[in-house]
Scaffold this active site. Structure first.
Site, short mmCIF file in Angstrom:
data_model
loop_
_atom_site.label_atom_id
_atom_site.label_comp_id
_atom_site.label_asym_id
_atom_site.label_seq_id
_atom_site.Cartn_x
_atom_site.Cartn_y
_atom_site.Cartn_z
N GLU A 122 0.85 -1.19 0.00
CA GLU A 122 0.00 0.00 0.00
C GLU A 122 0.89 1.25 0.00
O GLU A 122 1.88 1.27 0.73
CB GLU A 122 -0.90 0.02 1.24
CG GLU A 122 -1.93 1.14 1.17
CD GLU A 122 -2.90 1.16 2.36
OE1 GLU A 122 -2.75 0.32 3.28
OE2 GLU A 122 -3.79 2.01 2.33
N GLU A 299 -4.87 -2.41 13.11
CA GLU A 299 -4.65 -3.30 11.96
C GLU A 299 -5.63 -4.47 11.98
O GLU A 299 -6.13 -4.89 10.95
CB GLU A 299 -3.20 -3.81 11.92
CG GLU A 299 -2.13 -2.73 11.96
CD GLU A 299 -2.31 -1.60 10.97
OE1 GLU A 299 -2.89 -1.82 9.90
OE2 GLU A 299 -1.89 -0.46 11.30
N HIS A 302 -9.00 -3.44 10.66
CA HIS A 302 -9.02 -3.31 9.21
C HIS A 302 -9.53 -4.58 8.53
O HIS A 302 -9.96 -4.53 7.38
CB HIS A 302 -7.61 -3.02 8.68
CG HIS A 302 -7.28 -1.56 8.50
ND1 HIS A 302 -8.16 -0.67 7.91
CD2 HIS A 302 -6.17 -0.85 8.80
CE1 HIS A 302 -7.58 0.53 7.87
NE2 HIS A 302 -6.39 0.45 8.41
#
Ligand code: B3K
Ligand code: ZN
Length: 869
Positions: A122, A299, A302
């Site tokens: 990313e 995280e 997500h």
């Protein structure tokens, strides 16, 4: 340089997509060969050109449906296939590329970290591995086969489940992974290396067993427990609060030392900056522990908000980031103290996001125009984005908000969605009209609420006149009125909270500010009240109401809302600073209000009622926070006045500070909320006492007796900030003890970077040669150089321009090596318009020097161009 901007309005659905991809990695730090076999599907029947993204590797070959293919054009960032002669809508491409991970200093794509290899894709790093439709709305199923030397790389990891593996005769071995969930390529990950492994497991609420694996560098197992506990807490919390359960049979986290940001949510295989994994009482502070818990949570969260539902295009980044930050904030609030967490988040927003929104980089949480996407992983997209979600939560309430979440996920699971999809789900689930609210997504800048009030003795009516304005920003001149939830309370002078009512009907404490000017009326208010405005910081705005000192002290003493109590003191401190800055400039004596001092004394003497809040209340804003009060910043004046305030409070409350300091003891170090709060109070006292004649002895002793990093660092901080005699010896001791450990040394580097010492810049330059420093490691660069340029207001902005020249030299070195890190460091320099003309000239000169650099990265180009325009 390819500095072409992309615009949100230009979004087009892809003409082709990839449904399945089989990746074969023959790993070697010097020569890695990647074979990518992908099944493509033509979505737009009229399209004959397929443009794939790819850069920074050596292209070896391409085959189409198993045959050699030559009909392509290549440039430095893409490969365009001419498919005129291909009449089927489905075809297979086999692309071979060659990479050198050991030489990849950008830390995106496939690179070497320490002895291991890992990826960061990313936003657009996958294109550094192979040619691909590198955009988040292309979702494919991944199978990944990794082959590598078995001794050097005993662990070979990728997304999903391990489906096969074996040994080869040449000392190599291989593993094959399959991820059942289609995903965009930015969520792809690969790790190879030798690690210590901490294993655990988690049973989901529906009874499925999930294997949890945490990989850390060899020797670091004694620093892995907290991260694992945090993961399990996160998994449980997401089930309980959001009803969201994990979906694979395995969840892996790998900690690496070389990483551009905090961590990355790759499906089933998170890669973390070791800073947000490793902790034990000797190496990590309370603050580190909490940061780890929050990033591990972030995280993990997500997995649903980001991975199962991803973004259609990068302009929608806040769809996953704003929402996931909101979720991690709520996780921390539910796990620890809600008020403390809220205050910490507001501090961050005000001290970093507000200035960003007033800078050349100002952009809405959903940007309209981007040159380098990595430049938009900003405080605005993340933190202001989370504030926008929080306002929705405030307007809808928990029940309707959760109904909206459910609908959003049901409608978008497995898809690439937009911010509009999210707001629309919230709107339909709640029945609340969000038409005007949507403007938060397209308008940049920090709105200002100006509030005046009036009270009518006869009718007992109290009126609040509220007006809103958003000043123009670099990216957007015209502004519109927003829908701003303004949460309030009214207190009488004795601190009694008033019932909010109108015509005999109770009214809610959340006022809907929707017009430029609006009046809110409250009946049956017995006497002129003190208004508590923006309770819990119900909207990311600046508030202007002319509080008197005694009104603020009333709020400090009586407000129920802890944020309001804290904020009242911020306003008191701000007023003191402003007033004294004028004194300073006129050569007058500095002074500090006795009334405020008495109020602070009272808070401190009652510290046991709320230790954590006491610490927050008594902590002075940083110089950089104070700086934001001014259109034109006076770095030196602010630093001098602030340090006067610090010393004044210390000297005048010395006895009470010492008494409090001595009241607090611990049997042993534990990371629990109550102890964290107690250590906070004790170290706050220490910090002030450092400025008194007791300082040297006390700080020295505190350091010697410390059995944990929180106390050790508190002593060191006090010693260096107050420039105590013991400081040199303590710093030396710390250095000797920790020089082998970069992560711990970052604290030591950062302390020296913020030192008030006259020679701080020379010292920073020298430290760049220190054995523990490594210019290729972003953590080191940020700790030493980043801290200096962003937090040492006085030294970085010293009038001779030496700070600016230093940063420019560093940026020139970093430009090609690691543009992402360079682009973060440049921030203080592009904000020149906030300084006097002499400094402005020097800063602009520095930027002009940079703009002439050969091969200027897109990252730096975008910011410099915006600043100088
Ligand atoms: N999504 C990543 C950030 C990627 C940054 C790319 N420059 C971590 C996170 O927000 O969770
Ligand atoms: Zn995130």
């Amino acid at each position: 340089m390819y500095a072409k901007a992309k615009y949100r309005k230009d979004y087009k659905t892809p003409d082709f997509t990839v449904t399945d991809i089989f990746l074969d990695f023959q790993l070697d730090p010097q020569k890695t060969i990647v074979t990518a076999k992908s099944r493509y599907q033509r979505l737009n029947q009229t399209s004959t050109l397929l443009r794939l993204d790819g850069t920074a590797f050596q292209f070896v070959s391409i085959r189409l449906n198993c045959e050699e293919f030559r009909d392509y054009q290549q440039d430095s960032v893409s490969l365009t296939l001419d498919l005129k002669t291909i009449d089927c809508d489905q075809f297979e491409l086999e692309i071979v590329t060659f990479l050198v991970p050991a030489e990849n200093t950008s830390l995106q794509g496939l690179y070497q970290s320490g002895q291991g290899l890992c990826t960061q894709c990313e936003a657009e790093g996958f294109r550094q591995i192979t040619y691909m439709l590198d955009r988040p709305d292309v979702l494919a199923r991944y199978t990944t086969k990794i082959t590598a030397d078995k001794m050097k790389y005993p662990y070979l990891l990728s997304n999903g489940n391990r489906i096969a593996g074996g040994d080869l005769e040449n000392g190599k071995h291989w593993v094959e992974w399959q991820d059942p969930f289609p995903k965009p390529c930015y969520l792809f990950a690969l790790v190879a290396g030798d690690f210590d492994l901490l294993k655990d497991n988690f049973t989901t609420k529906s009874g499925r067993n999930v294997a949890l694996e945490l990989y850390v560098d060899r020797g670091n197992l004694n620093r892995a427990d907290w991260a694992m506990e945090s993961l399990k807490k996160s998994m449980k919390w997401d089930e309980e609060r959001f009803g969201l359960e994990y979906d694979l049979d395995i969840y892996m986290i790998v900690a690496v030392d070389f990483f551009n940001m905090g961590a990355m949510e790759n499906k089933g295989l998170n890669i973390f900056n070791s800073k947000f994994v490793l902790a034990n009482p000797q190496t990590a502070t309370d603050e580190d522990y909490l940061a780890i818990e929050s990033v591990i949570g972030h995280e993990y969260f997500h997995n649903w908000t980001g991975n199962r539902v991803t973004c259609r295009d990068w302009f929608q980044l806040s769809l996953k980031e704003g929402l996931t930050v909101f979720r991690d904030q709520e996780f921390s609030a539910d796990t620890g103290s809600r008020a403390v967490k809220r205050i910490a988040d507001v501090r961050l927003l005000r001290s970093v996001q507000f200035p960003e929104d007033a800078s050349p980089m100002s952009h809405p949480i959903r940007p309209e125009k981007v040159i380098e996407m990595n430049n938009f992983y900003t405080m605005t997209v993340y933190e202001k984005g989370a504030e926008v979600i929080r306002m929705l939560h405030t307007l809808l309430g928990e029940t309707a908000f959760q109904a909206g979440m459910k609908l959003y996920i049901a409608e978008n699971d497995g898809k690439a969605a937009t911010c509009e999809d999210f707001v629309s789900a919230m709107e339909r689930a709640s029945g609340i009209d969000l038409t005007q609210f949507r403007r938060w997504y397209s308008q940049s800048g920090t709105p200002e609420l100006t509030v005046t009030d009036s009270y009518d003795e006869q009718t007992k009516i109290y009126r609040l006149q509220v007006s809103q304005i958003t000043p123009p920003t670099a990216d957007q001149m015209e502004k519109v009125d927003l829908h701003i939830p303004l949460k309030i309370a009214l207190y009488d002078e004795r601190g009694v909270k008033q019932v909010l009512q109108r015509s005999g009907q109770p009214i809610t404490d959340v006022l809907n500010v929707i017009h430029k000017d609006q009046i809110f009326e409250f009946d049956q208010i017995a006497s002129r009240p003190v208004p508590a405005l923006l309770c819990d910081f119900s909207a990311p705005v600046k508030l202007d109401y002319e509080y008197t000192t005694s009104q603020l002290i009333t709020l400090l003493r009586f407000a129920e809302n802890e944020f309001i109590r804290w904020d009242a003191v911020q306003m008191l401190f701000n007023n003191e600073l402003r007033r004294n800055l004028v004194n300073y400039r006129q050569g007058l004596d500095l002074d500090f209000s006795r009334e405020i001092l008495a109020a602070l004394e009272q808070v401190l003497s009652n510290w046991k009622q709320n230790p954590a809040l006491t610490t927050l209340i008594l902590t002075l804003p940083k110089t950089t926070d104070f700086a934001e009060l001014f259109k034109v910043i006076d770095p030196e004046g602010i630093s001098i006045v602030r340090s006067f305030m610090q010393r004044f409070i210390a000297e005048n409350l010395q006895d009470l500070l010492l008494k409090t300091y001595n009241q607090i003891h611990f049997d042993r170090y534990q990371v629990v909320q109550s102890d964290i709060a107690l250590r906070g109070v004790r170290n706050l006292c220490l910090n002030y006492l450092a400025y008194t004649h007791l300082g040297n002895n006390l700080v020295n002793k505190h350091y010697l007796y410390a059995d944990n990093m929180t106390d050790t660092l508190a002593a060191l901080t006090a010693a260096t900030q107050a420039q105590l005699q013991c400081s040199e010896a303590l710093m030396k001791d710390f250095e000797q003890k920790w020089q082998h450990d970069g992560l711990v040394m970052d604290k030591w580097f950062a302390l020296q970077a913020t030192s008030p010492n006259e020679n701080v810049l020379q010292n920073v330059i020298q430290l760049m040669e220190h054995t523990s420093f490594n210019f290729n490691n972003p953590n080191r660069v940020r700790a030493l150089i980043g801290t200096f340029v962003s937090r040492n207001l006085k030294a970085f902005h010293v009038a001779d321009g030496s700070g600016y020249r230093f940063l420019t030299d560093v940026l020139i070195r970093l430009n090609e090596k690691n543009p992402q890190v360079a682009s973060r460091l440049i921030e203080p320099l592009i904000r020149f318009s906030r300084y006097d003309t002499q400094r402005q000239t020097l800063m602009k000169r520095a930027l002009e020097r940079l703009s002439a650099v050969e091969n200027l990265s897109r990252d730096l180009f975008e910011k410099i161009e915006k600043a100088l325009r």
